[in-house]
Design a protein around this motif. Sequence first.
Motif, PDB file in Angstrom:
ATOM      1  N   ARG A  57      55.216  -7.776 -85.023  1.00  0.00           N
ATOM      2  CA  ARG A  57      55.791  -7.176 -83.830  1.00  0.00           C
ATOM      3  C   ARG A  57      56.140  -5.747 -84.227  1.00  0.00           C
ATOM      4  NH1 ARG A  57      58.033 -11.642 -80.707  1.00  0.00           N
ATOM      5  NH2 ARG A  57      57.760 -13.550 -81.914  1.00  0.00           N
ATOM      6  N   THR A  58      56.241  -4.905 -83.132  1.00  0.00           N
ATOM      7  CA  THR A  58      56.572  -3.642 -83.121  1.00  0.00           C
ATOM      8  C   THR A  58      57.820  -3.420 -82.319  1.00  0.00           C
ATOM      9  OG1 THR A  58      54.458  -2.587 -83.691  1.00  0.00           O
ATOM     10  CG2 THR A  58      56.199  -0.975 -83.035  1.00  0.00           C
ATOM     11  N   LEU A  59      59.061  -3.319 -83.003  1.00  0.00           N
ATOM     12  CA  LEU A  59      60.297  -3.110 -82.249  1.00  0.00           C
ATOM     13  C   LEU A  59      61.072  -1.905 -82.371  1.00  0.00           C
ATOM     14  CD1 LEU A  59      61.655  -6.574 -83.837  1.00  0.00           C
ATOM     15  CD2 LEU A  59      60.312  -6.413 -81.758  1.00  0.00           C
ATOM     16  N   ALA A  60      61.937  -1.586 -81.275  1.00  0.00           N
ATOM     17  CA  ALA A  60      62.723  -0.613 -81.100  1.00  0.00           C
ATOM     18  C   ALA A  60      64.194  -0.813 -81.317  1.00  0.00           C
ATOM     19  CB  ALA A  60      62.746   0.346 -79.937  1.00  0.00           C
ATOM     20  N   PRO A  61      64.964  -0.810 -82.523  1.00  0.00           N
ATOM     21  CA  PRO A  61      65.902  -1.458 -83.125  1.00  0.00           C
ATOM     22  C   PRO A  61      67.204  -0.632 -82.488  1.00  0.00           C
ATOM     23  CG  PRO A  61      65.022  -0.077 -84.751  1.00  0.00           C
ATOM     24  CD  PRO A  61      64.110   0.212 -83.514  1.00  0.00           C
ATOM     25  N   TYR A  62      68.054  -1.419 -82.073  1.00  0.00           N
ATOM     26  CA  TYR A  62      69.142  -0.766 -81.192  1.00  0.00           C
ATOM     27  C   TYR A  62      70.670  -1.220 -81.970  1.00  0.00           C
ATOM     28  CZ  TYR A  62      67.000   0.873 -76.982  1.00  0.00           C
ATOM     29  OH  TYR A  62      66.061   1.404 -76.221  1.00  0.00           O
ATOM     30  N   ARG A  63      70.766  -2.323 -82.450  1.00  0.00           N
ATOM     31  CA  ARG A  63      72.197  -2.602 -82.981  1.00  0.00           C
ATOM     32  C   ARG A  63      71.886  -4.031 -84.053  1.00  0.00           C
ATOM     33  NH1 ARG A  63      76.782  -1.701 -80.302  1.00  0.00           N
ATOM     34  NH2 ARG A  63      75.573  -0.250 -79.235  1.00  0.00           N
ATOM     35  N   LEU A  64      72.690  -3.848 -84.925  1.00  0.00           N
ATOM     36  CA  LEU A  64      72.967  -5.266 -85.727  1.00  0.00           C
ATOM     37  C   LEU A  64      74.255  -5.849 -85.565  1.00  0.00           C
ATOM     38  CD1 LEU A  64      72.104  -3.672 -89.165  1.00  0.00           C
ATOM     39  CD2 LEU A  64      70.713  -5.310 -88.079  1.00  0.00           C
ATOM     40  N   ILE A  65      74.166  -7.069 -85.194  1.00  0.00           N
ATOM     41  CA  ILE A  65      75.036  -7.940 -84.302  1.00  0.00           C
ATOM     42  C   ILE A  65      75.196  -9.410 -85.212  1.00  0.00           C
ATOM     43  CG2 ILE A  65      75.810  -9.177 -82.351  1.00  0.00           C
ATOM     44  CD1 ILE A  65      73.825  -7.371 -80.731  1.00  0.00           C
ATOM     45  N   ASN A  66      76.692  -9.419 -85.391  1.00  0.00           N
ATOM     46  CA  ASN A  66      77.063 -10.667 -86.195  1.00  0.00           C
ATOM     47  C   ASN A  66      77.553 -11.520 -85.093  1.00  0.00           C
ATOM     48  OD1 ASN A  66      79.021 -12.528 -87.650  1.00  0.00           O
ATOM     49  ND2 ASN A  66      77.693 -11.684 -89.270  1.00  0.00           N
ATOM     50  N   SER A  67      76.926 -12.647 -84.883  1.00  0.00           N
ATOM     51  CA  SER A  67      77.341 -13.585 -83.604  1.00  0.00           C
ATOM     52  C   SER A  67      77.590 -15.031 -84.661  1.00  0.00           C
ATOM     53  CB  SER A  67      76.560 -13.786 -82.615  1.00  0.00           C
ATOM     54  OG  SER A  67      76.854 -14.610 -81.767  1.00  0.00           O
ATOM     55  N   LYS A  68      78.842 -15.453 -84.554  1.00  0.00           N
ATOM     56  CA  LYS A  68      79.160 -16.785 -85.168  1.00  0.00           C
ATOM     57  C   LYS A  68      78.652 -16.714 -86.480  1.00  0.00           C
ATOM     58  CE  LYS A  68      79.128 -19.027 -80.704  1.00  0.00           C
ATOM     59  NZ  LYS A  68      78.860 -17.720 -79.542  1.00  0.00           N
ATOM     60  N   GLY A  69      78.838 -15.862 -87.395  1.00  0.00           N
ATOM     61  CA  GLY A  69      78.651 -15.862 -88.804  1.00  0.00           C
ATOM     62  C   GLY A  69      77.053 -15.416 -89.046  1.00  0.00           C
ATOM     63  N   ILE A  70      76.289 -15.358 -88.024  1.00  0.00           N
ATOM     64  CA  ILE A  70      74.870 -14.905 -88.017  1.00  0.00           C
ATOM     65  C   ILE A  70      74.455 -13.510 -87.961  1.00  0.00           C
ATOM     66  CG2 ILE A  70      72.509 -15.736 -87.680  1.00  0.00           C
ATOM     67  CD1 ILE A  70      74.190 -17.891 -89.281  1.00  0.00           C
ATOM     68  N   TRP A  71      73.779 -12.828 -88.562  1.00  0.00           N
ATOM     69  CA  TRP A  71      73.378 -11.460 -88.417  1.00  0.00           C
ATOM     70  C   TRP A  71      72.155 -11.834 -87.587  1.00  0.00           C
ATOM     71  CZ3 TRP A  71      76.068  -7.206 -88.479  1.00  0.00           C
ATOM     72  CH2 TRP A  71      76.922  -7.090 -89.537  1.00  0.00           C
ATOM     73  N   TYR A  72      72.070 -10.899 -86.518  1.00  0.00           N
ATOM     74  CA  TYR A  72      70.878 -10.641 -85.700  1.00  0.00           C
ATOM     75  C   TYR A  72      70.466  -9.143 -85.356  1.00  0.00           C
ATOM     76  CZ  TYR A  72      72.008 -15.545 -84.131  1.00  0.00           C
ATOM     77  OH  TYR A  72      72.212 -16.732 -84.092  1.00  0.00           O
TER      78      TYR A  72
ATOM     79  N   ARG B  32      91.324 -17.340 -90.800  1.00  0.00           N
ATOM     80  CA  ARG B  32      90.357 -18.220 -91.284  1.00  0.00           C
ATOM     81  C   ARG B  32      89.141 -18.005 -90.436  1.00  0.00           C
ATOM     82  NH1 ARG B  32      92.448 -20.934 -95.328  1.00  0.00           N
ATOM     83  NH2 ARG B  32      94.869 -21.505 -95.460  1.00  0.00           N
ATOM     84  N   GLY B  33      88.036 -17.476 -90.704  1.00  0.00           N
ATOM     85  CA  GLY B  33      87.021 -17.221 -89.869  1.00  0.00           C
ATOM     86  C   GLY B  33      85.755 -18.055 -89.956  1.00  0.00           C
ATOM     87  N   HIS B  34      84.665 -17.853 -89.322  1.00  0.00           N
ATOM     88  CA  HIS B  34      83.583 -18.562 -89.509  1.00  0.00           C
ATOM     89  C   HIS B  34      83.101 -18.720 -90.907  1.00  0.00           C
ATOM     90  CE1 HIS B  34      83.528 -18.288 -85.182  1.00  0.00           C
ATOM     91  NE2 HIS B  34      83.629 -17.145 -85.172  1.00  0.00           N
ATOM     92  N   HIS B  35      82.164 -19.644 -91.092  1.00  0.00           N
ATOM     93  CA  HIS B  35      81.389 -19.690 -92.331  1.00  0.00           C
ATOM     94  C   HIS B  35      80.171 -18.770 -92.228  1.00  0.00           C
ATOM     95  CE1 HIS B  35      83.640 -22.982 -94.253  1.00  0.00           C
ATOM     96  NE2 HIS B  35      83.691 -23.511 -92.944  1.00  0.00           N
ATOM     97  N   TYR B  36      80.055 -18.134 -93.055  1.00  0.00           N
ATOM     98  CA  TYR B  36      78.939 -16.958 -92.800  1.00  0.00           C
ATOM     99  C   TYR B  36      77.611 -17.244 -93.766  1.00  0.00           C
ATOM    100  CZ  TYR B  36      82.626 -14.484 -90.641  1.00  0.00           C
ATOM    101  OH  TYR B  36      83.935 -13.937 -90.125  1.00  0.00           O
ATOM    102  N   GLU B  37      76.396 -16.851 -93.218  1.00  0.00           N
ATOM    103  CA  GLU B  37      75.354 -16.976 -93.952  1.00  0.00           C
ATOM    104  C   GLU B  37      75.276 -16.188 -95.008  1.00  0.00           C
ATOM    105  OE1 GLU B  37      71.803 -15.707 -91.608  1.00  0.00           O
ATOM    106  OE2 GLU B  37      72.859 -13.837 -90.801  1.00  0.00           O
ATOM    107  N   ALA B  38      74.272 -16.525 -96.000  1.00  0.00           N
ATOM    108  CA  ALA B  38      74.301 -15.934 -97.391  1.00  0.00           C
ATOM    109  C   ALA B  38      73.852 -14.460 -97.369  1.00  0.00           C
ATOM    110  CB  ALA B  38      73.295 -16.594 -98.133  1.00  0.00           C
ATOM    111  N   LEU B  39      73.172 -13.780 -95.966  1.00  0.00           N
ATOM    112  CA  LEU B  39      72.727 -12.564 -96.012  1.00  0.00           C
ATOM    113  C   LEU B  39      73.940 -11.798 -96.007  1.00  0.00           C
ATOM    114  CD1 LEU B  39      70.424 -10.487 -95.171  1.00  0.00           C
ATOM    115  CD2 LEU B  39      71.237 -10.810 -92.805  1.00  0.00           C
TER     116      LEU B  39
END
Length: 291
Positions: free
Chosen positions: A148-163, A112-119
């Motif tokens: 902003r202009t960003l250099a993207p490195y990684r998509l991270i899911n932390s505690k059910g939220i994507w960053y 039974r994991g976290h509750h996740y955001e809708a994304l």
Amino acid sequence: MTDNAHDKLAERLAGTLLKLNRGDALDRDELAAEYGVSSRTIYRDMGRLGNVVECDAKGRYRMVAEYRGRLSPRDLENFARLVGVEDLFPRNSASFLLALLDTLGNSSFLVRGHHYEALKPHDPAFLQLDEAIRDQRLCTLNYADKRRTLAPYRLINSKGIWYLAATDAGTLKSFALSRISLLVVSDEAFEPDPTAQRQIDEDDDVWFSQEKTEVLLSVAPQVAYYFKRRKLLPLQQIDKELENGGLIVSSRISDQNQILPLVRYWIPHVRILEPGWLREALERDLRAFLA
């Protein structure tokens, strides 16, 4: 299914998957003879492996080209961390592989994991960022009312939220995907910084900072079990077990908001000992709330 049957199934699936991963074409009857099972059993095994396996024109099983040669113990650990089950399995990589694959066959685990955001990972922004990270291309986007202009490195899911972990003018930061808008992936490439990549891999949260503050806390005996069972604080370490059953625990943080909400949740059983300025910040917040 008996424990012995569970072990044999996990061993069979692990061995089969590793062969497929190195590019082998597997014959069902040969696998059946190797593992001392029926051809029908091998057929069911392949069904358990799902969409990562396909059958060629000669009836041999191969790993789908998209996945072939790309599976590693680290990949499995990342997947387990994403779904919040990494602590259920042994750390040894071979044992980890067997244990994780064992869940495919016998349903002995209920997680039974976290509750996740809708994304969802198939949303357009997610797919665009995934492609930009793979191709090492810069992105422009709106975040916190700023372009902003960003250099993207990684998509991270932390505690059910994507960053999104990305560098902004050379500084590594995290950006909540749900707050990103007007995303445009540029044709301009960037050279990844190994230091930023290493920091993303090593930090256990999305609060990226080169400077870490060590926090010392006391944990009352009534709740010590929970802190011994798993890490509830960022980079938590148990420094000392007290005679009364309590704990002295240390944590390393990049920002006070990483830990203050957690301490407030455990009041009155957890107290900040050091640093003094953080303890005073907590006390100010509590006095303001009570007023």
